[in-house]
Enzyme design. Structure first.
Site, PDB file in Angstrom:
ATOM      1  N   TYR A  54     -21.021  23.583 -25.408  1.00 32.76           N
ATOM      2  CA  TYR A  54     -20.761  23.863 -23.988  1.00 32.76           C
ATOM      3  C   TYR A  54     -22.062  23.811 -23.203  1.00 32.76           C
ATOM      4  O   TYR A  54     -23.086  24.312 -23.671  1.00 32.76           O
ATOM      5  CB  TYR A  54     -20.120  25.251 -23.814  1.00 32.76           C
ATOM      6  CG  TYR A  54     -18.641  25.169 -23.554  1.00 32.76           C
ATOM      7  CD1 TYR A  54     -18.164  24.506 -22.421  1.00 32.76           C
ATOM      8  CD2 TYR A  54     -17.718  25.742 -24.422  1.00 32.76           C
ATOM      9  CE1 TYR A  54     -16.809  24.413 -22.182  1.00 32.76           C
ATOM     10  CE2 TYR A  54     -16.361  25.649 -24.183  1.00 32.76           C
ATOM     11  CZ  TYR A  54     -15.905  24.975 -23.053  1.00 32.76           C
ATOM     12  OH  TYR A  54     -14.579  24.884 -22.804  1.00 32.76           O
ATOM     13  N   GLU A  56     -22.341  24.160 -19.285  1.00 32.57           N
ATOM     14  CA  GLU A  56     -22.167  24.296 -17.831  1.00 32.57           C
ATOM     15  C   GLU A  56     -23.515  24.278 -17.124  1.00 32.57           C
ATOM     16  O   GLU A  56     -24.473  24.939 -17.572  1.00 32.57           O
ATOM     17  CB  GLU A  56     -21.459  25.607 -17.484  1.00 32.57           C
ATOM     18  CG  GLU A  56     -19.959  25.571 -17.675  1.00 32.57           C
ATOM     19  CD  GLU A  56     -19.541  26.067 -19.036  1.00 32.57           C
ATOM     20  OE1 GLU A  56     -20.383  26.032 -19.974  1.00 32.57           O
ATOM     21  OE2 GLU A  56     -18.380  26.485 -19.168  1.00 32.57           O
ATOM     22  N   ASP A 200     -15.643   3.005  -4.341  1.00 35.95           N
ATOM     23  CA  ASP A 200     -15.086   3.308  -5.663  1.00 35.95           C
ATOM     24  C   ASP A 200     -15.047   1.981  -6.413  1.00 35.95           C
ATOM     25  O   ASP A 200     -14.151   1.159  -6.196  1.00 35.95           O
ATOM     26  CB  ASP A 200     -13.687   3.909  -5.496  1.00 35.95           C
ATOM     27  CG  ASP A 200     -13.024   4.182  -6.837  1.00 35.95           C
ATOM     28  OD1 ASP A 200     -13.523   3.696  -7.874  1.00 35.95           O
ATOM     29  OD2 ASP A 200     -11.986   4.867  -6.842  1.00 35.95           O
ATOM     30  N   THR A 226     -15.378   4.779 -12.782  1.00 35.47           N
ATOM     31  CA  THR A 226     -15.080   5.152 -14.158  1.00 35.47           C
ATOM     32  C   THR A 226     -16.077   4.402 -15.030  1.00 35.47           C
ATOM     33  O   THR A 226     -16.777   3.502 -14.553  1.00 35.47           O
ATOM     34  CB  THR A 226     -13.646   4.769 -14.572  1.00 35.47           C
ATOM     35  OG1 THR A 226     -13.436   3.402 -14.241  1.00 35.47           O
ATOM     36  CG2 THR A 226     -12.621   5.630 -13.861  1.00 35.47           C
ATOM     37  N   LYS A 229     -13.861   0.735 -17.734  1.00 33.88           N
ATOM     38  CA  LYS A 229     -13.122  -0.505 -17.405  1.00 33.88           C
ATOM     39  C   LYS A 229     -14.054  -1.692 -17.672  1.00 33.88           C
ATOM     40  O   LYS A 229     -14.436  -1.883 -18.810  1.00 33.88           O
ATOM     41  CB  LYS A 229     -12.618  -0.418 -15.968  1.00 33.88           C
ATOM     42  CG  LYS A 229     -11.612   0.730 -15.780  1.00 33.88           C
ATOM     43  CD  LYS A 229     -10.982   0.723 -14.404  1.00 33.88           C
ATOM     44  CE  LYS A 229      -9.908   1.784 -14.275  1.00 33.88           C
ATOM     45  NZ  LYS A 229     -10.392   3.021 -13.643  1.00 33.88           N
ATOM     46  N   ARG A 235     -14.154   6.742 -22.011  1.00 30.09           N
ATOM     47  CA  ARG A 235     -13.366   7.240 -20.872  1.00 30.09           C
ATOM     48  C   ARG A 235     -14.199   8.291 -20.156  1.00 30.09           C
ATOM     49  O   ARG A 235     -14.466   9.361 -20.694  1.00 30.09           O
ATOM     50  CB  ARG A 235     -12.064   7.885 -21.359  1.00 30.09           C
ATOM     51  CG  ARG A 235     -11.124   6.940 -22.047  1.00 30.09           C
ATOM     52  CD  ARG A 235     -10.662   5.858 -21.124  1.00 30.09           C
ATOM     53  NE  ARG A 235      -9.649   6.311 -20.219  1.00 30.09           N
ATOM     54  CZ  ARG A 235      -8.364   5.927 -20.268  1.00 30.09           C
ATOM     55  NH1 ARG A 235      -7.963   5.066 -21.184  1.00 30.09           N
ATOM     56  NH2 ARG A 235      -7.502   6.394 -19.402  1.00 30.09           N
TER      57      ARG A 235
END
Ligand code: DSN
Length: 417
Positions: A54, A56, A200, A226, A229, A235
Site C-alpha cells: 500500500y 497512499e 483524452d 489509458t 490500448k 490496464r
C-alpha cells in the site's frame, strides 16, 4: 503457453478459464480497437510482489512506511511519462481512463459547471459528458456532434457551441473517430471562451508517441490516457499536464478519488513507457496506421461503407446495414468466424445503442502480431465472407478454422509459445 503452474494447483477452474482465453487470443484475429497484446515484460511486472504494497500519497510523501522501492518505481514511471510525452507533469496513479477523466473534473469544475465534449453516439467517450455518466449528471454538459455530410468534426459547430455555453473545459479525443484531431484549432476555440482544453488520447496515445498522430501538447493543458490500448501497456491510466494544473490534479487523484495506487500496474506502465521510447515502437505505430489504411481500402473495394470514407489512425467504423446486417448481427457473424470486433453506433445512427448500425475495427492487435498490409486484404476477405455466411454456422466454422490456422503463423507478444 504462460506458466500457470501455481494456479493450476490452487485453482484449476480459474487456470482452465485463463488457458482458454489464452487460446482464444492466440487463435482469433482481434480487431477491437481498444485492445492489444501487452509484452511479456509488461505482463511480468503486473504479476509481482508490488501488488502486496500500500502506498497512499506520492513519492517522498507517503502515509505508510516501506516505500523504499515503490517510490523509485513510481518516480521512474513519472519521469519516463514526462520525457515520452513532453509533459511538465505526470500522474501515473489513475486506475484507468475513467478515473483519470473524473480527476480532471474534480480538479477543475464545480458541480453544475458547463463542460463540452463529443457526443457518445458520434464517437465520444462516456466520461466526456454523456447523459447517463457522472459527467453528464453532475455537470451541465454540451455535446458536439459531427458534420451531417462529411461525418468529420465541424469546428464551426464546436465554436458556436463554445461561444454560447462558455464551458469550463472542452474535451478532445474519442473512442470511435477514425480521423486525427486538430488540437491547435480546438485550443484557439478554448482560448476564445477561456476554457481549459483537455485531450483524452486513450485510443491513440501510441500513435502520438510514435509520431504518426498530431501531438496534443502544447495546445492542450491536460492530457489523459489509458495505458493499454495503442500504448500497449497494462490496464491503467495517466494524466499529463502543464505545471499549473499539477497540484490540483494530484490532489484530485489522491485523496480526492482514489486510495492506494496499484504499484504492480505502475511498474508495468514504466516498462511500457520504456518500450514506447524505442525506434521499434515508432515502426509499430507507423505500421498500425498503414494496416488500418490497407484494411479500409480492402473493405472499400468490397463495397463496405466506411464512416468518413477511410481512416487516418488505428480505427475503422463501417455501416453494417449497408451490407444488409445490423451491427450486432455482423459482429456476431464475425465472432463465429474468429474475427473479434464490436458493434458500434455510427453518426446519426437511427438504430438503438445495443444493436446499432455500425462495426468498429482497430489495427493495433494485429500489428503487434506482425501482420502487414497484405494480410489486411485477407482479413477484409474473411469479414466479407462472414457477412455472407451469417446464417450458415457450418461456413462460419470453416472460416474460423482458416483464421485459426492463419493465426498460428503470428506469435502474440505476452503469450509464450
Ligand atoms: N471501452 C473503451 C473502448 O472500447 O473504446 C473505451 O473506454
Amino acid at each position: 503457453m504462460s506458466d500457470l503452474s501455481a494456479l493450476e494447483t490452487t485453482d484449476p477452474d480459474i487456470e482452465a478459464l485463463i488457458r482458454k482465453e489464452e487460446q482464444r487470443q492466440l487463435h482469433s484475429i482481434r480487431l477491437i480497437a481498444s485492445e492489444n497484446y501487452a509484452s511479456s515484460a509488461v505482463m511480468q511486472a503486473t504479476g509481482t510482489v508490488l501488488t502486496n504494497k500500500y502506498s497512499e500519497g506520492y513519492a517522498g510523501k507517503r502515509y505508510y512506511e516501506g516505500q523504499d522501492y515503490v517510490d523509485q518505481v513510481e518516480s521512474l514511471a513519472i519521469e519516463r511519462a514526462k520525457t515520452l510525452f513532453g509533459a511538465e507533469h505526470a500522474n501515473v496513479q489513475p486506475y484507468s481512463g475513467s478515473p483519470a477523466n473524473q480527476a480532471v473534473y474534480l480538479a477543475l469544475c464545480k458541480p453544475g459547471d458547463s463542460i463540452m465534449g463529443m457526443s457518445l453516439p458520434f464517437g465520444g467517450h462516456l466520461t466526456h459528458g454523456w447523459k447517463v455518466n457522472f459527467s453528464g449528471i453532475q455537470y451541465k454538459s454540451v455535446q458536439y456532434e459531427l458534420h451531417p455530410e462529411t461525418h468529420l468534426i465541424d469546428l464551426d459547430q464546436v465554436r458556436e457551441m463554445a461561444l454560447e455555453h462558455r464551458p469550463r473545459l472542452i474535451w478532445t479525443g474519442a473512442s470511435a473517430y477514425p480521423r486525427t484531431w486538430d488540437f491547435e484549432a480546438f485550443a484557439s476555440i478554448a482560448a476564445e471562451v477561456d476554457a481549459v482544453l483537455v485531450a483524452d488520447i486513450a485510443h491513440f496515445a501510441g500513435l502520438v508517441v510514435g509520431g504518426v498522430h498530431p501531438h496534443p501538447f502544447p495546445h492542450a493543458s491536460i492530457v489523459t490516457t489509458t495505458t493499454h490500448k495503442t500504448l500497449r501497456g497494462p490496464r491503467g491510466g495517466m494524466i499529463l499536464s502543464k505545471e499549473e494544473f499539477a497540484r490540483d490534479l494530484d490532489r484530485a487523484i489522491f485523496p480526492g478519488l482514489q486510495g492506494g495506487p496499484h504499484n504492480h500496474t505502475t511498474a508495468a506502465i514504466a516498462v511500457a513507457l520504456k518500450e514506447a521510447s524505442t525506434e521499434d515502437f515508432k515502426d509499430y505505430a507507423r505500421r498500425i496506421v498503414a494496416n488500418a489504411r490497407a484494411l479500409a481500402d480492402a473493405l472499400l473495394e468490397k463495397g463496405f461503407s466506411l464512416v468518413t470514407g477511410g481512416t487516418d489512425n488505428h480505427l475503422i467504423l463501417f455501416d453494417a446495414t449497408a451490407k444488409g446486417l445490423s451491427g450486432k448481427q455482423g459482429s456476431s457473424a464475425m465472432h463465429l468466424a474468429g474475427l473479434e470486433a464490436n458493434s458500434n453506433a455510427i453518426p446519426f445512427d437511427p438504430r438503438k445503442p445495443f444493436d446499432p448500425s455500425g462495426i468498429r475495427l482497430g489495427s493495433a492487435s494485429v500489428t503487434s502480431r506482425g501482420m502487414n498490409e497484405e494480410h489486411m486484404r485477407q482479413v477484409a476477405e474473411w469479414i466479407e465472407q462472414s457477412f455472407q455466411a451469417h446464417e450458415d454456422p457450418a461456413r462460419l466454422e470453416a472460416i474460423r478454422q482458416q483464421v485459426s490456422e492463419f493465426c498460428s503463423g503470428f506469435p502474440c507478444p505476452g503469450i509464450p509459445t
